[in-house]
Design a protein around this motif. Structure first.
Motif, PDB file in Angstrom:
ATOM      1  N   ARG A  85       0.824  -1.224   0.000  1.00 41.72           N
ATOM      2  CA  ARG A  85       0.000   0.000   0.000  1.00 41.72           C
ATOM      3  C   ARG A  85       0.854   1.269   0.000  1.00 41.72           C
ATOM      4  O   ARG A  85       0.367   2.336  -0.383  1.00 41.72           O
ATOM      5  CB  ARG A  85      -0.938   0.014   1.211  1.00 41.72           C
ATOM      6  CG  ARG A  85      -2.061  -0.980   1.158  1.00 41.72           C
ATOM      7  CD  ARG A  85      -3.041  -0.712   0.064  1.00 41.72           C
ATOM      8  NE  ARG A  85      -3.704   0.591   0.225  1.00 41.72           N
ATOM      9  CZ  ARG A  85      -4.749   0.978  -0.445  1.00 41.72           C
ATOM     10  NH1 ARG A  85      -5.307   0.182  -1.313  1.00 41.72           N
ATOM     11  NH2 ARG A  85      -5.266   2.169  -0.268  1.00 41.72           N
ATOM     12  N   LEU A  86       2.114   1.191   0.396  1.00 38.42           N
ATOM     13  CA  LEU A  86       2.985   2.358   0.374  1.00 38.42           C
ATOM     14  C   LEU A  86       3.200   2.880  -1.047  1.00 38.42           C
ATOM     15  O   LEU A  86       3.516   4.061  -1.228  1.00 38.42           O
ATOM     16  CB  LEU A  86       4.338   2.023   1.010  1.00 38.42           C
ATOM     17  CG  LEU A  86       4.316   1.700   2.504  1.00 38.42           C
ATOM     18  CD1 LEU A  86       5.698   1.235   2.963  1.00 38.42           C
ATOM     19  CD2 LEU A  86       3.850   2.913   3.306  1.00 38.42           C
ATOM     20  N   PHE A  87       3.020   2.030  -2.047  1.00 35.69           N
ATOM     21  CA  PHE A  87       3.242   2.410  -3.440  1.00 35.69           C
ATOM     22  C   PHE A  87       1.948   2.802  -4.158  1.00 35.69           C
ATOM     23  O   PHE A  87       1.957   3.075  -5.342  1.00 35.69           O
ATOM     24  CB  PHE A  87       3.922   1.260  -4.197  1.00 35.69           C
ATOM     25  CG  PHE A  87       5.288   0.956  -3.653  1.00 35.69           C
ATOM     26  CD1 PHE A  87       6.384   1.719  -4.022  1.00 35.69           C
ATOM     27  CD2 PHE A  87       5.471  -0.063  -2.732  1.00 35.69           C
ATOM     28  CE1 PHE A  87       7.643   1.461  -3.511  1.00 35.69           C
ATOM     29  CE2 PHE A  87       6.733  -0.341  -2.213  1.00 35.69           C
ATOM     30  CZ  PHE A  87       7.815   0.423  -2.600  1.00 35.69           C
ATOM     31  N   ILE A  88       0.856   2.808  -3.428  1.00 32.57           N
ATOM     32  CA  ILE A  88      -0.445   3.121  -4.025  1.00 32.57           C
ATOM     33  C   ILE A  88      -0.912   4.479  -3.521  1.00 32.57           C
ATOM     34  O   ILE A  88      -1.044   4.695  -2.315  1.00 32.57           O
ATOM     35  CB  ILE A  88      -1.483   2.032  -3.676  1.00 32.57           C
ATOM     36  CG1 ILE A  88      -1.018   0.688  -4.218  1.00 32.57           C
ATOM     37  CG2 ILE A  88      -2.852   2.411  -4.226  1.00 32.57           C
ATOM     38  CD1 ILE A  88      -1.891  -0.490  -3.782  1.00 32.57           C
ATOM     39  N   LYS A  89      -1.153   5.384  -4.460  1.00 29.16           N
ATOM     40  CA  LYS A  89      -1.650   6.712  -4.105  1.00 29.16           C
ATOM     41  C   LYS A  89      -3.137   6.667  -3.786  1.00 29.16           C
ATOM     42  O   LYS A  89      -3.587   7.227  -2.793  1.00 29.16           O
ATOM     43  CB  LYS A  89      -1.381   7.683  -5.254  1.00 29.16           C
ATOM     44  CG  LYS A  89      -1.761   9.101  -4.960  1.00 29.16           C
ATOM     45  CD  LYS A  89      -1.364  10.016  -6.095  1.00 29.16           C
ATOM     46  CE  LYS A  89      -1.773  11.449  -5.784  1.00 29.16           C
ATOM     47  NZ  LYS A  89      -1.443  12.333  -6.899  1.00 29.16           N
ATOM     48  N   SER A  90      -3.920   5.977  -4.636  1.00 34.62           N
ATOM     49  CA  SER A  90      -5.360   5.857  -4.394  1.00 34.62           C
ATOM     50  C   SER A  90      -5.899   4.636  -5.129  1.00 34.62           C
ATOM     51  O   SER A  90      -5.332   4.195  -6.128  1.00 34.62           O
ATOM     52  CB  SER A  90      -6.100   7.110  -4.867  1.00 34.62           C
ATOM     53  OG  SER A  90      -5.959   7.263  -6.269  1.00 34.62           O
ATOM     54  N   VAL A  91      -6.992   4.104  -4.609  1.00 39.74           N
ATOM     55  CA  VAL A  91      -7.691   2.992  -5.247  1.00 39.74           C
ATOM     56  C   VAL A  91      -9.094   3.478  -5.573  1.00 39.74           C
ATOM     57  O   VAL A  91      -9.875   3.796  -4.688  1.00 39.74           O
ATOM     58  CB  VAL A  91      -7.754   1.738  -4.336  1.00 39.74           C
ATOM     59  CG1 VAL A  91      -8.534   0.621  -5.002  1.00 39.74           C
ATOM     60  CG2 VAL A  91      -6.354   1.276  -3.973  1.00 39.74           C
ATOM     61  N   GLU A  92      -9.370   3.565  -6.849  1.00 41.10           N
ATOM     62  CA  GLU A  92     -10.675   4.038  -7.280  1.00 41.10           C
ATOM     63  C   GLU A  92     -11.692   2.906  -7.339  1.00 41.10           C
ATOM     64  O   GLU A  92     -12.880   3.107  -7.116  1.00 41.10           O
ATOM     65  CB  GLU A  92     -10.583   4.706  -8.667  1.00 41.10           C
ATOM     66  CG  GLU A  92      -9.882   6.056  -8.662  1.00 41.10           C
ATOM     67  CD  GLU A  92      -8.375   5.991  -8.457  1.00 41.10           C
ATOM     68  OE1 GLU A  92      -7.733   4.998  -8.895  1.00 41.10           O
ATOM     69  OE2 GLU A  92      -7.826   6.919  -7.840  1.00 41.10           O
ATOM     70  N   ARG A  93     -11.205   1.711  -7.646  1.00 41.98           N
ATOM     71  CA  ARG A  93     -12.122   0.573  -7.784  1.00 41.98           C
ATOM     72  C   ARG A  93     -11.375  -0.708  -7.464  1.00 41.98           C
ATOM     73  O   ARG A  93     -10.247  -0.906  -7.876  1.00 41.98           O
ATOM     74  CB  ARG A  93     -12.647   0.543  -9.220  1.00 41.98           C
ATOM     75  CG  ARG A  93     -13.631  -0.555  -9.479  1.00 41.98           C
ATOM     76  CD  ARG A  93     -14.183  -0.462 -10.885  1.00 41.98           C
ATOM     77  NE  ARG A  93     -15.144  -1.525 -11.092  1.00 41.98           N
ATOM     78  CZ  ARG A  93     -15.645  -1.843 -12.250  1.00 41.98           C
ATOM     79  NH1 ARG A  93     -15.302  -1.170 -13.316  1.00 41.98           N
ATOM     80  NH2 ARG A  93     -16.499  -2.829 -12.358  1.00 41.98           N
ATOM     81  N   TYR A  94     -12.038  -1.572  -6.709  1.00 39.37           N
ATOM     82  CA  TYR A  94     -11.519  -2.916  -6.450  1.00 39.37           C
ATOM     83  C   TYR A  94     -12.723  -3.793  -6.144  1.00 39.37           C
ATOM     84  O   TYR A  94     -13.188  -3.862  -5.007  1.00 39.37           O
ATOM     85  CB  TYR A  94     -10.534  -2.935  -5.275  1.00 39.37           C
ATOM     86  CG  TYR A  94      -9.557  -4.073  -5.368  1.00 39.37           C
ATOM     87  CD1 TYR A  94      -8.276  -3.870  -5.846  1.00 39.37           C
ATOM     88  CD2 TYR A  94      -9.932  -5.367  -5.024  1.00 39.37           C
ATOM     89  CE1 TYR A  94      -7.382  -4.923  -5.956  1.00 39.37           C
ATOM     90  CE2 TYR A  94      -9.048  -6.415  -5.129  1.00 39.37           C
ATOM     91  CZ  TYR A  94      -7.787  -6.187  -5.596  1.00 39.37           C
ATOM     92  OH  TYR A  94      -6.907  -7.231  -5.717  1.00 39.37           O
ATOM     93  N   ASP A  95     -13.272  -4.396  -7.177  1.00 41.89           N
ATOM     94  CA  ASP A  95     -14.531  -5.130  -7.061  1.00 41.89           C
ATOM     95  C   ASP A  95     -14.361  -6.604  -7.352  1.00 41.89           C
ATOM     96  O   ASP A  95     -13.600  -6.988  -8.234  1.00 41.89           O
ATOM     97  CB  ASP A  95     -15.569  -4.572  -8.051  1.00 41.89           C
ATOM     98  CG  ASP A  95     -15.925  -3.129  -7.773  1.00 41.89           C
ATOM     99  OD1 ASP A  95     -15.948  -2.753  -6.591  1.00 41.89           O
ATOM    100  OD2 ASP A  95     -16.157  -2.387  -8.736  1.00 41.89           O
TER     101      ASP A  95
END
Length: 157
Positions: A85-95
């Motif tokens: 998660r340190l490399f992720i700025k934002s998650v718009e969708r994860y379905d």
């Protein structure tokens, strides 16, 4: 025989329907409750993946989890999740869609289609789709994931 002005012959179809409905409602209730519990568990994991809330992972994971063929403790999985998660700025969708749940007595296998869209710090906006397969087991305190196999390859959109 006449009951309240209605013959038994006329009441028979109604009685049969009532008996069948009672059987459907009562006979499958425990199984449908378990199915709903497994489905809810999968929904919770999807929400955790989308929000990055690693604090909720202990409530959905068993003590040991088979992650794509590697056995990890719950703590190892959480640590790796937090590192990623340190490399992720934002998650718009994860379905997780197209869920297929095969329910046994105390185990279940769930297959889903995963659609993910996120913004990575180094790669920008990425999108991915792919299959996911989960194994869950019922413990004294509820259903927990014992196997997680997610095959989503991100690509730039």
């Amino acid at each position: 025989m006449v009951i309240g002005g209605v013959t038994m012959k006329r009441m028979l179809p109604l009685l049969i329907v009532l008996i069948l409905l009672a059987g459907c409602a009562g006979g499958n209730q425990p199984r449908s409750v378990e199915y709903a519990a497994v489905d809810n568990l999968v929904t919770r994991l999807s929400e955790i993946m989308r929000t990055g809330d690693s604090g909720r992972l202990p409530e959905v994971l068993a003590a040991q989890v088979n992650v794509s063929g590697a056995i990890k403790t719950k703590e190892e999985y959480i640590r790796e999740f937090e590192d990623a998660r340190l490399f992720i700025k934002s998650v718009e969708r994860y379905d997780f869609t197209n869920r297929e749940i095969v329910l046994g007595d105390n185990v279940a296998v769930v297959e889903v289609w995963i659609t993910a869209e996120m913004t990575l710090l180094l790669a920008g906006r990425v999108y991915g789709e792919g299959p996911g397969k989960f194994e869950v087991k019922k413990f004294a305190d509820g259903w927990r994931f014992t196997g997680i196999d997610i095959n989503v390859e991100p690509r730039n959109k």
